[in-house]
Design a protein around this motif. Structure first.
Motif, PDB file in Angstrom:
ATOM      1  N   LEU A 308     -32.682 -53.014 -38.086  1.00 41.86           N
ATOM      2  CA  LEU A 308     -32.777 -52.648 -39.505  1.00 41.86           C
ATOM      3  C   LEU A 308     -31.398 -52.567 -40.156  1.00 41.86           C
ATOM      4  CD1 LEU A 308     -35.522 -49.871 -39.164  1.00 41.86           C
ATOM      5  CD2 LEU A 308     -35.796 -52.069 -40.357  1.00 41.86           C
ATOM      6  N   SER A 309     -30.353 -52.362 -39.337  1.00 39.68           N
ATOM      7  CA  SER A 309     -28.973 -52.309 -39.848  1.00 39.68           C
ATOM      8  C   SER A 309     -28.320 -53.687 -39.890  1.00 39.68           C
ATOM      9  CB  SER A 309     -28.121 -51.388 -38.960  1.00 39.68           C
ATOM     10  OG  SER A 309     -28.635 -50.072 -38.943  1.00 39.68           O
ATOM     11  N   GLY A 310     -29.036 -54.708 -39.409  1.00 36.77           N
ATOM     12  CA  GLY A 310     -28.471 -56.039 -39.391  1.00 36.77           C
ATOM     13  C   GLY A 310     -27.644 -56.350 -38.156  1.00 36.77           C
ATOM     14  N   LEU A 311     -27.755 -55.520 -37.111  1.00 36.53           N
ATOM     15  CA  LEU A 311     -27.002 -55.725 -35.876  1.00 36.53           C
ATOM     16  C   LEU A 311     -27.824 -56.532 -34.879  1.00 36.53           C
ATOM     17  CD1 LEU A 311     -25.491 -52.132 -35.538  1.00 36.53           C
ATOM     18  CD2 LEU A 311     -24.405 -54.178 -36.488  1.00 36.53           C
ATOM     19  N   GLY A 312     -27.130 -57.239 -33.973  1.00 48.05           N
ATOM     20  CA  GLY A 312     -27.826 -58.163 -33.085  1.00 48.05           C
ATOM     21  C   GLY A 312     -28.154 -57.652 -31.710  1.00 48.05           C
ATOM     22  N   THR A 313     -27.285 -56.810 -31.126  1.00 48.43           N
ATOM     23  CA  THR A 313     -27.463 -56.394 -29.737  1.00 48.43           C
ATOM     24  C   THR A 313     -27.274 -54.900 -29.564  1.00 48.43           C
ATOM     25  OG1 THR A 313     -25.134 -56.597 -29.089  1.00 48.43           O
ATOM     26  CG2 THR A 313     -26.468 -58.620 -29.014  1.00 48.43           C
ATOM     27  N   ASN A 367     -31.473 -56.977 -29.717  1.00 49.10           N
ATOM     28  CA  ASN A 367     -32.351 -55.934 -30.252  1.00 49.10           C
ATOM     29  C   ASN A 367     -33.791 -56.424 -30.327  1.00 49.10           C
ATOM     30  OD1 ASN A 367     -30.535 -53.774 -30.704  1.00 49.10           O
ATOM     31  ND2 ASN A 367     -29.769 -54.754 -32.569  1.00 49.10           N
ATOM     32  N   HIS A 368     -33.990 -57.671 -30.724  1.00 45.27           N
ATOM     33  CA  HIS A 368     -35.355 -58.188 -30.852  1.00 45.27           C
ATOM     34  C   HIS A 368     -36.010 -58.358 -29.479  1.00 45.27           C
ATOM     35  CE1 HIS A 368     -35.216 -58.677 -35.174  1.00 45.27           C
ATOM     36  NE2 HIS A 368     -34.079 -59.344 -35.080  1.00 45.27           N
ATOM     37  N   ALA A 419     -41.078 -60.184 -44.649  1.00 49.46           N
ATOM     38  CA  ALA A 419     -41.080 -61.127 -43.511  1.00 49.46           C
ATOM     39  C   ALA A 419     -39.657 -61.484 -43.087  1.00 49.46           C
ATOM     40  CB  ALA A 419     -41.871 -62.384 -43.854  1.00 49.46           C
ATOM     41  N   THR A 420     -38.868 -60.466 -42.805  1.00 49.69           N
ATOM     42  CA  THR A 420     -37.459 -60.670 -42.455  1.00 49.69           C
ATOM     43  C   THR A 420     -37.291 -61.292 -41.081  1.00 49.69           C
ATOM     44  OG1 THR A 420     -36.946 -58.706 -43.780  1.00 49.69           O
ATOM     45  CG2 THR A 420     -35.216 -59.500 -42.295  1.00 49.69           C
ATOM     46  N   TRP A 421     -38.199 -60.983 -40.164  1.00 49.08           N
ATOM     47  CA  TRP A 421     -38.137 -61.523 -38.800  1.00 49.08           C
ATOM     48  C   TRP A 421     -39.545 -61.613 -38.229  1.00 49.08           C
ATOM     49  CZ3 TRP A 421     -34.667 -57.031 -39.289  1.00 49.08           C
ATOM     50  CH2 TRP A 421     -35.369 -55.812 -39.271  1.00 49.08           C
ATOM     51  N   THR A 422     -39.643 -62.183 -37.050  1.00 50.02           N
ATOM     52  CA  THR A 422     -40.921 -62.273 -36.339  1.00 50.02           C
ATOM     53  C   THR A 422     -40.920 -61.243 -35.227  1.00 50.02           C
ATOM     54  OG1 THR A 422     -41.126 -64.635 -36.795  1.00 50.02           O
ATOM     55  CG2 THR A 422     -42.447 -63.741 -34.977  1.00 50.02           C
ATOM     56  N   ALA A 423     -41.860 -60.340 -35.254  1.00 48.91           N
ATOM     57  CA  ALA A 423     -41.987 -59.329 -34.196  1.00 48.91           C
ATOM     58  C   ALA A 423     -42.948 -59.848 -33.134  1.00 48.91           C
ATOM     59  CB  ALA A 423     -42.490 -58.006 -34.765  1.00 48.91           C
ATOM     60  N   SER A 424     -42.653 -59.512 -31.877  1.00 49.39           N
ATOM     61  CA  SER A 424     -43.489 -59.962 -30.761  1.00 49.39           C
ATOM     62  C   SER A 424     -44.150 -58.776 -30.089  1.00 49.39           C
ATOM     63  CB  SER A 424     -42.620 -60.719 -29.745  1.00 49.39           C
ATOM     64  OG  SER A 424     -43.386 -61.127 -28.637  1.00 49.39           O
ATOM     65  N   ASP A 425     -45.466 -58.690 -30.240  1.00 46.18           N
ATOM     66  CA  ASP A 425     -46.225 -57.582 -29.662  1.00 46.18           C
ATOM     67  C   ASP A 425     -47.694 -57.968 -29.693  1.00 46.18           C
ATOM     68  OD1 ASP A 425     -47.552 -54.975 -29.233  1.00 46.18           O
ATOM     69  OD2 ASP A 425     -45.592 -54.105 -29.628  1.00 46.18           O
ATOM     70  N   VAL A 482     -30.470 -47.540 -43.291  1.00 43.95           N
ATOM     71  CA  VAL A 482     -30.342 -46.788 -42.053  1.00 43.95           C
ATOM     72  C   VAL A 482     -29.236 -45.743 -42.132  1.00 43.95           C
ATOM     73  CG1 VAL A 482     -29.777 -46.970 -39.582  1.00 43.95           C
ATOM     74  CG2 VAL A 482     -31.272 -48.667 -40.653  1.00 43.95           C
ATOM     75  N   ALA A 483     -28.073 -46.124 -42.623  1.00 41.94           N
ATOM     76  CA  ALA A 483     -26.922 -45.204 -42.633  1.00 41.94           C
ATOM     77  C   ALA A 483     -27.230 -43.933 -43.415  1.00 41.94           C
ATOM     78  CB  ALA A 483     -25.705 -45.906 -43.212  1.00 41.94           C
ATOM     79  N   ARG A 484     -27.754 -44.089 -44.604  1.00 45.64           N
ATOM     80  CA  ARG A 484     -28.042 -42.914 -45.441  1.00 45.64           C
ATOM     81  C   ARG A 484     -29.149 -42.059 -44.814  1.00 45.64           C
ATOM     82  NH1 ARG A 484     -29.634 -43.177 -51.902  1.00 45.64           N
ATOM     83  NH2 ARG A 484     -29.886 -40.915 -52.221  1.00 45.64           N
TER      84      ARG A 484
END
Length: 496
Positions: A308-313, A367-368, A419-425, A482-484
């Motif tokens: 959610l913060s835009g970080l990858g790992t 993260n994904h 639809a920012t990303w594809t979630a797998s579940d 996220v930060a706030r």
């Protein structure tokens, strides 16, 4: 470049560690189901160490129930593969030889069943991920509504689910009067009990005689396993080639740390994994509670909040001061109060070790990837400590923000929320349905989501206060960032 196998192994670069024993003199006494990266970087190396120490003569056969093909990957290499341990800029390569044979059950199911029913096999371990057990996360019972279970109950052979496949194996072992020990090595609390539940329940429905035999002749010890093993990347394959001088399609990458705690409940000769540092104990539960509610809880909370913060790992997450502070505070201020006392795993030092491991820059754990199948993981990592605190009358604002992070992460995979990303579940059809019903309203989406009793259980699903607080957290994460949200929550939370 030549491909790694028995013939080319002597050509490996000097200094590359390789089997220090005669593989031809070993016997196949172990089997493993789910020969993915984690198994090859964890259990298979413990077996390798026992073989190399001369403490055990048992190697293993590996079976995959579904893709990717393990035969295509390891059969041309005679089961050999390179294990890379990475820490910062350092990398240590070792060729592992404990896997003697591999089979894909999807191609030849009968052959795989016969192989695991061999009376020479004493122990069958497995890593099939949480969803592979076909259980209801909130209760641990076999999920009779899973399509693969209902289909397998119609079959008398060639079953494809883990419970069905093991029932086929055990039926042949019953005919040969060959007791066995089955060991789950997946991150599920009481994994031995869960495995017993799903296998016994399936057998009871398919063959009551088999169910009775299982009760007397099969052991299901619980375990706690630990080593961070991200998915192998093309860069890892190239690095292994540079170090070993051989092409290897089975490379796995992990961190130096590893741990394995196993309930001492065997009906065949116990493996000598202890010579490699594995612990055989009377009760695994305290160890798994700490690992799941500290290490795995940090991974779960950070993967959603990091994404959610835009970080990858996870490494990126831990190197963000606010996210790292939140994870530390969540564990020390909330989860720690409902953890058992294990002298070798004191919460403070164990948390410091956890954050150090997660911050290893050489382990690029997406993260994904960690977020995958959250519905199978969230209960033991976040929800159960939250329930335990509720039972003591304690509030849990930080754990609830972690749940809100999961809700927000799933929401953002849907068109109604961008639809920012594809979630797998496996619950994604359910998520898509409630996203449409809620029409982009976070409150409606959260309420409908938490009403899923298979995940949240009756208590949380009916707790209006929990639903309201989680809705507030999810909305804040999506609207304020996220930060706030984290800064505000930690400012209001009691000090550690």
């Amino acid at each position: 470049m030549k491909r790694l196998n028995e013939e080319t192994l002597p050509l490996a670069a000097a200094g590359v560690r390789r089997p220090g024993y005669d593989r031809a003199r070993t016997r196949i006494g172990f089997a493993h189901v789910g020969v993915g990266a984690f198994h090859r970087c964890h259990q298979a190396e413990y077996t390798e160490d026992a073989l190399e120490a001369g403490a055990d003569d048992r190697a293993e056969i590996g079976v995959n129930l579904r893709p990717p093909s393990i035969e295509d990957q390891l059969a041309p290499q005679d089961g050999l593969y390179t294990r890379l341990l990475v820490d910062g800029e350092k990398a240590e390569a070792r060729v592992i030889g404990s896997i003697r044979r591999v089979l894909d059950a999807e191609r030849e199911p009968a052959k795989a069943v016969v192989a695991l029913a061999d009376t020479g096999i004493d122990v069958v371990t497995m890593t099939v991920t949480e969803k592979g057990y076909c259980h209801v996360p909130a209760s641990g019972a076999l999920d009779w509504e899973r399509p693969e279970i209902s289909e397998d109950l119609k079959r008398t052979a060639g079953r494809q689910s883990l419970p069905g496949f093991l029932a086929d194996v055990l039926a042949k072992r019953m005919a040969a009067n060959a007791p066995v020990t089955l060991i789950s090595c997946d991150n599920i609390p009481g994994n031995g009990h869960i495995l017993r539940n799903v296998v016994s329940s399936f057998a009871e429905a398919a063959d009551k005689t088999l169910a009775a035999w299982i009760m007397d002749n099969v052991r299901f010890p619980s375990t706690m396993v630990d080593r961070i093993v991200p998915a192998t990347r093309s860069e890892d394959l190239k690095r292994a080639e540079e170090i070993t001088g051989l092409h290897d399609q089975g490379v796995v990458v992990g961190e130096p740390f590893r741990q394995w705690v196993i309930e001492d409940d065997f009906n065949r000769p116990r493996p000598r994994w202890d010579v490699a540092g594995a612990e055989f104990v009377g009760d695994v539960e305290p160890y798994e509670f700490i690992k799941m509610r500290v290490l795995n809880a940090c991974q779960t909370a950070l993967c959603y909040l990091g994404a959610l913060s835009g970080l990858g790992t996870t490494c990126d997450d831990v190197n963000d001061p606010l996210l790292k502070s939140f994870a530390r505070r969540m564990i020390l201020a909330e989860s720690a109060a409902v953890l058992p006392d294990v002298p070798s795993m004191q919460v403070g030092p164990y948390l410091d070790l956890t954050l150090s491991r997660l911050g290893n820059p050489a382990i690029r754990h997406s993260n994904h990837q960690i977020a995958t199948d959250g519905s199978q993981k969230i209960n033991q990592r976040i929800l159960q400590p939250l329930r335990d605190r509720m039972a003591r009358g304690l509030s849990s604002p930080l754990l609830e923000v972690a749940v809100g992070g999961w809700v927000a992460y799933l929401a953002k995979s849907q068109p109604a929320f961008g639809a920012t990303w594809t979630a797998s579940d496996q619950i994604m059809p359910f998520v898509a349905d409630i996203a449409k019903k809620s029409s982009g309203n976070v409150g409606a989406f959260t309420r409908l989501f938490i009403e899923n009793r298979a995940i949240f259980g009756d208590g949380l699903a009916q707790d209006a206060g929990f639903i309201a607080r989680t809705t507030t957290a999810a909305r804040a994460l999506l609207e304020d960032g996220v930060a706030r949200t984290l800064a505000g929550t930690m400012a209001e939370a009691p000090p550690v």
